[in-house]
Design an enzyme around this catalytic site. Structure first.
Site, PDB file in Angstrom:
ATOM      1  N   HIS A 102     -23.411 -30.149 -26.601  1.00  0.00           N
ATOM      2  CA  HIS A 102     -22.066 -30.451 -26.646  1.00  0.00           C
ATOM      3  C   HIS A 102     -21.722 -31.104 -25.080  1.00  0.00           C
ATOM      4  CE1 HIS A 102     -21.326 -29.256 -30.747  1.00  0.00           C
ATOM      5  NE2 HIS A 102     -20.192 -29.779 -30.610  1.00  0.00           N
ATOM      6  N   HIS A 143     -22.057 -20.426 -26.905  1.00  0.00           N
ATOM      7  CA  HIS A 143     -22.895 -20.760 -25.862  1.00  0.00           C
ATOM      8  C   HIS A 143     -22.645 -19.751 -24.563  1.00  0.00           C
ATOM      9  CE1 HIS A 143     -25.225 -24.280 -26.826  1.00  0.00           C
ATOM     10  NE2 HIS A 143     -24.356 -25.042 -27.173  1.00  0.00           N
TER      11      HIS A 143
END
Length: 320
Positions: A102, A143
């Site tokens: 992303h 993450h």
């Protein structure tokens, strides 16, 4: 890996205390980096706003996505909720965590949009989106901070390289015959898949650490080739469509607002038919047939966006 994990793990744990209303906000922000968002929104750029910028952005997205998939296979690093019970994932993710796709895609795509416009306010807006998408990945527990930081770095590097070589690559395609152009596209597409095959066997991958599986508390399949085949298939379809389109009459996104809106709606119906329709028919397993059909499905989506839809627009007289 272990040093970075231990250093940044407290950051991930701290963000677990984010208020619920902010979690909802950042789930919306992270959607701006999802495949579904790009499938719905990015074609509008090509069909209805600026065809050249749409092509550039689509190619940049797919190159970034393919490289990110390969990098995940290279490093094979975990996500925070795999290694600590103090971190819960607030969105579903099953691939490896490093680097953040992303964040990388945001830096390359929104960065390209930012440098492609003279409007200063939009450049600041693009930077804000890049930052928020990366931040959302840490807040949502999928993450580590270093995943995001390296994702931004790779995305920025890809953007710089893209801007440096795109004119030369475009000139090469323009100066060569159709068969040579298609051969070049096939070779470029193979560069998405061959490195991955050398890194991870698609049907007999190595075992994951049991601690990661137990920590995730859900089925994770980081060696899955679906993301890579999605990118490679879309790249081949989009590229072939662009080559054929500009061998014929080309395409312009200009026209009255009503015409642009109709083009987008008609084209989007085709995208959704291929994405949802074929997605419900084709098998979703880890085997050669399923992988081949997934590649073919996204090839058709890419080809529809860059060639099928523009030709239909011309037939329906939705272009000038």
């Amino acid at each position: 890996m272990d040093t970075l994990t231990q250093f940044f793990l407290p950051v991930s744990i701290w963000f677990q205390n984010t208020p619920g209303w902010l979690i909802t906000f950042f789930k919306g922000i992270t959607f701006l980096g999802n495949t579904e968002f790009y499938l719905i929104i990015m074609p509008a750029l090509f069909w209805s706003i600026d065809a050249t910028l749409g092509i550039r952005t689509g190619i940049m997205l797919l190159i970034s996505g393919g490289i990110n998939s390969i990098l995940k296979f290279v490093f094979q690093w975990p996500r925070p909720f795999w290694v600590s019970s103090q971190v819960s994932n607030l969105v579903e993710e099953s691939s490896f965590g490093f680097p953040s796709g992303h964040s990388q895609n945001a830096a390359s795509i929104w960065g390209l949009l930012g440098v492609s416009t003279p409007k200063k306010w939009f450049r600041w807006f693009a930077l804000l989106i890049i930052f928020l998408i990366g931040l959302s990945r840490v807040i949502l527990g999928v993450h580590f901070t270093h995943d995001v930081l390296f994702g931004w770095l790779v995305g920025a590097a890809l953007l710089g390289i893209f801007l440096k070589v795109e004119k030369a690559v475009a000139a090469w395609f323009k100066d060569n015959s159709l068969p040579i152009q298609i051969l070049g596209l096939l070779i470029a597409t193979s560069l998405f898949i061959i490195p991955a095959l050398l890194l991870v066997p698609p049907f007999n991958p190595p075992a994951l650490p049991q601690a990661w599986i137990e920590g995730a508390g859900e089925i994770i399949d980081p060696y899955n080739y679906e993301g890579l085949l999605t990118t490679a298939g879309s790249f081949l379809g989009l590229g072939l469509g662009v080559i054929l389109l500009y061998q014929s009459s080309g395409f312009s996104a200009q026209g009255p607002l009503r015409q642009r809106i109709l083009r987008y709606l008609v084209g989007l119906i085709g995208v959704l038919a291929l994405y949802l329709g074929l997605g419900s028919i084709f098998p979703d397993h880890v085997d050669l047939v399923s992988y081949a059909l997934r590649f073919f499905r996204y090839f058709l989506i890419g080809f529809w966006i860059s060639f099928g839809a523009p030709k239909l627009f011309a037939w329906l007289r939705l272009v000038n």
